[in-house]
Write an enzyme that holds these catalytic residues in place. Structure first.
Site, PDB file in Angstrom:
ATOM      1  N   ASP A   1     -98.805   0.033  38.559  1.00 45.88           N
ATOM      2  CA  ASP A   1     -97.524   0.674  38.806  1.00 45.88           C
ATOM      3  C   ASP A   1     -97.659   2.121  38.331  1.00 45.88           C
ATOM      4  OD1 ASP A   1     -94.932   1.280  39.476  1.00 45.88           O
ATOM      5  OD2 ASP A   1     -94.045  -0.484  38.526  1.00 45.88           O
TER       6      ASP A   1
HETATM    7  C1  NOJ Z   1     -92.321   2.401  39.962  1.00 48.82           C
HETATM    8  C2  NOJ Z   1     -91.750   1.085  40.377  1.00 48.82           C
HETATM    9  O1  NOJ Z   1     -91.754   0.193  39.291  1.00 48.82           O
HETATM   10  C3  NOJ Z   1     -92.485   0.442  41.540  1.00 48.82           C
HETATM   11  O2  NOJ Z   1     -91.752  -0.678  41.956  1.00 48.82           O
HETATM   12  C4  NOJ Z   1     -92.665   1.438  42.653  1.00 48.82           C
HETATM   13  O3  NOJ Z   1     -93.292   0.826  43.744  1.00 48.82           O
HETATM   14  C5  NOJ Z   1     -93.502   2.582  42.118  1.00 48.82           C
HETATM   15  N1  NOJ Z   1     -92.770   3.224  41.051  1.00 48.82           N
HETATM   16  C6  NOJ Z   1     -93.846   3.620  43.188  1.00 48.82           C
HETATM   17  O4  NOJ Z   1     -92.756   4.357  43.529  1.00 48.82           O
END
Ligand code: NOJ
Length: 747
Positions: free
Chosen positions: A283
């Protein structure tokens, strides 16, 4: 070594294929693709390999990235949606970098790209995997037409605490429902066969993220291996079997181990047990966040931990690109580990056909967005996602008898907010609000007084609204929370209607006219205190672009509500977490009296010897699976084809479903099973099958459903997943709290 792994993997594939009825899909079972990957890797420098493992957020000026792309230092970008820029990024990679490896362009396309569908929690309320799959396909058609080939969806986090703002992004509290939605979305995004309209799905967040302590986003989780295996992992496993191409590690640490550095879940389970050979991405900066977690000293340390745990691509920590080369040079990380990661990344690029079709046709891109068929599917999804929670008969409105309708409330005309969280690309101008749609459906009858400009507005007097309500025949109040109040980092500790919305409802009530409340929210709010002020309540979550027409169709009765609660609705936030499939305690609640009832009797404070709250009892406001219709259904003649089944058998259920009302309607039939005694305590019941059934007014039909006994397997005391023979109970009902159990045995 490489060949031994390939051999083991091939055997695993055969084994998985032999052991399951569902399509056993592994991303990399194409020998031709594996050969091309091998050839390409053999020509790559270490630096180019590590470049593939680097994902950066683009957006903005291409010149910032041109040089890095040319040198093969970026394998993927996210957050660029301009097809002209995407083509230019691709051109630099394909034509100007040494090896011409195309870029994987990613985006959070979560519930639609331009045409926005209901938030995933709303989609789960449809209990309609086919429709959800169609929505995901449409999202792919729109997004791929602009050059996006990878979405960070579906989110498969089981969420049992509505304080957690990200409950909006998943399918709710139930493992079975979540798994079916997972398969549907993977199928939709990727398509039945991979082509230029396929968007690689990314199942996230692996794993347990939704169990954040206190419902506070990013918080630690403490799930045991048994809970992981019985509750949290099955949707991921189902998605892997359905062919999900990529997976994202989660932010949380579970029992002290951050997911991005967790070898057990990434290697032992995901790769080892499930045979996943797709791409694992972190993430956003979740590798870097292992430093504040206290799991690594610096970026080099966490980069080493992440790559060794099985991460292939780094989203925005810049840990791999900055440190992997020196880690390999120092002998701390073997180059074969890097090769394996690059292999997983290139496999996705080859399978998506990026080498053959790196560019997107900019003109086609425009034409596909907001296509009529897409809006139509979004409307149907919004219709099916709305849950009728209460109705004293005021709904559907009788157009013949209604002359004046007061439309009020902060969500009546909030085109951005009805789209919900993660709808980056949905445009306000294309959104149809309830106000717009109701004006069209009831021409000349709608009077609009907002009452509150936005949900958090504080107001004490509502004289203008009440005066208009007095002149109206019915009041339609659109309440809830704006998109910004749910989603990532947006947890809440108070789940009552925010601001002065409850006061608005009470004021409307005082006008003496019927009040219909429609709640648009990213979570199940605690609306118990508002129910006495409503003649009917429709819960529509955030319904997306076509929320307005869908709600107008439901309110007018052109469409009959069929949504069911994908999550338990609490009476008060203090009950969280409360979910239907809890384990049986040694002292189950038996309807004991509440404190308020006891106080009336001689001031005694408690007789409580069972598991309940003295002030709120043990029941939710609305149970999982609950939802009304404008007609009524009854269940009868529930029969099983045997009283006892072998562990590899199938329980064939037959029952009669009757539409006992006076209009056609759709019921979501639900099958729940309880394993009465296990080597460990088992849930009081678990959903094991569901089906949407449409019956005409007065129609009865005998229906059949199946539950494979293998689906009753669980991870017991001995740490082996299996069906434990013994006594079982089964319910066929319209929600998780209804019906009478039928007994059977597994021998
Ligand atoms: C953080 C989020 O937790 C995740 O779900 C998302 O896909 C990513 N950022 C990318 O934007």
């Amino acid at each position: 070594m490489k060949y031994t792994r390939t051999l083991i993997f091939a055997l695993l594939v055969i084994l998985v294929a032999a052991c399951t009825e569902r399509k056993a899909t592994t991303v990399g079972s194409d020998p031709e693709v594996e050969k091309r990957i091998g050839e390409l890797i053999s020509r790559m420098t270490l630096s180019e390999k590590i470049g593939q493992m680097n994902q950066v957020s683009a957006g903005g000026d291409i010149s910032n990235y041109a040089d890095a792309l040319r040198r093969g230092q970026i394998g993927s970008i996210l957050n660029e949606v301009d097809p002209v820029k995407i083509n230019e990024f691709q051109r630099i990679c394909v034509e100007e970098s040494r090896l011409g490896i195309p870029l994987l362009v990613a985006r959070d396309v979560i519930h639609g790209f331009h045409t926005i569908f209901p938030i995933p929690l709303g989609l789960a309320a449809t209990f309609d995997p086919e429709l959800v799959s169609e929505g995901a396909r449409i999202a792919s058609l729109e997004a791929t037409a602009q050059g996006i080939r990878w979405t960070f969806s579906p989110m498969l986090d089981i969420a049992r605490d509505p304080r957690w703002g990200r409950i909006a992004e998943g399918s709710g509290e139930d493992t079975w429902l979540d798994a079916r939605m997972a398969e549907a979305m993977v199928r939709g995004y990727q398509g039945e066969t991979l082509d230029t309209t396929s968007m690689a799905a990314c199942i996230k967040h692996f794993v347990g993220y939704g169990a954040a302590e206190g419902g506070r986003d990013y918080n630690s989780t403490f799930l045991t291996e048994r809970q992981l295996r019985n509750v949290y992992l099955p949707p991921f496993e189902a998605a892997v079997k359905a062919g999900a191409m990529t997976l994202m590690t989660s932010f949380n640490d579970n029992d002290g181990v951050p997911s991005t550095g967790n070898t057990f879940i990434l290697k032992d389970i995901l790769r080892g047990e499930w045979g996943f050979d797709g791409l694992v991405v972190t993430d956003w900066n979740s590798m870097g966040e292992m430093i504040p977690h206290g799991f690594g000293t610096d970026r080099k340390d966490v980069a080493e931990k992440a790559v060794k745990a099985g991460v292939d691509m780094d989203m925005m920590t810049f840990g791999f690109i900055s440190h992997l080369e020196e880690l390999v040079a120092a002998g701390s990380v073997k180059e074969s580990v890097i090769d394996e990661a690059v292999r997983n990344i290139l496999r996705i690029k080859f399978l998506l056909g990026l080498f053959e079709h790196p560019y997107v046709d900019v003109e086609r891109g425009e034409a596909v967005q907001y296509a009529e068929a897409h809006l139509e599917a979004a409307r149907r999804s919004a219709e099916e996602s709305a849950i009728l929670l209460r109705n004293d008969g005021i709904l559907p409105l009788d157009p013949g008898r209604i002359r004046t309708i007061l439309v009020t409330g902060p969500m009546a005309d909030a085109p951005h907010d009805q789209l919900g969280t993660w709808s980056f690309d949905g445009q306000k101008a294309h959104t149809v609000t309830p106000l717009q749609a109701l004006r069209e459906r009831f021409p000349g009858k709608v009077v609009y007084v907002p009452g509150l400009a936005y949900s958090r507005e504080k107001r004490e007097r509502f004289d203008d609204v009440v005066a208009t309500a007095r002149r109206a025949d019915v009041v339609l109040a659109f309440l809830g929370e704006e998109a910004i109040l749910s989603g990532e980092a947006h947890s809440l500790a108070d789940l009552n209607l925010i601001g002065s919305q409850s006061a608005l409802l009470a004021a409307l009530r005082s006008a003496g006219k019927p009040v219909v409340a429609t709640v648009m929210a990213g979570r199940p709010l605690t609306i118990e205190r508002d129910l006495p002020n409503c003649n009917a309540v429709l819960y529509s979550f955030h319904p997306g672009t076509m929320g307005g027409p869908a709600l107008a169709n439901l309110i007018s009765g052109d469409v009959n509500p069929s949504g069911k609660c994908p999550v338990t609705f609490l009476r008060t936030v203090g009950q969280a977490p409360m979910y239907y499939s809890h384990n049986m305690t040694g002292r189950p609640y038996n309807g004991e009296k509440l404190l308020s009832e006891i106080e009336a009797e001689a001031g005694q404070t408690s007789l409580g010897n069972t598991s309940y709250y003295l002030d709120y009892g043990a029941c939710p406001l609305f149970p999982f699976g609950y939802g009304l219709s404008y007609t009524t259904f009854s269940y009868s003649d529930i029969r099983l084809d045997s009283q006892s089944y072998p562990v590899d058998g199938t329980v064939n259920i037959s029952f009669k479903l009757s539409n006992t009302g006076d209009r056609e309607g759709t019921e979501v039939v639900q099958v729940y099973v309880r394993d009465v005694v296990g080597s460990v305590t088992r849930p009081v019941k678990e959903l094991k099958a569901f089906e949407r059934v449409t019956l005409k007014a007065g129609e009865s039909r005998t229906l059949q459903l199946k539950v494979a006994v293998a689906e009753l397997a669980f991870w017991g005391l001995d740490g082996v997943k299996k069906v434990e023979p013994g006594d079982f109970q089964l319910w066929v009902a319209g929600d998780s709290a209804s019906g009478e159990p039928v007994a059977f045995k597994v021998k």
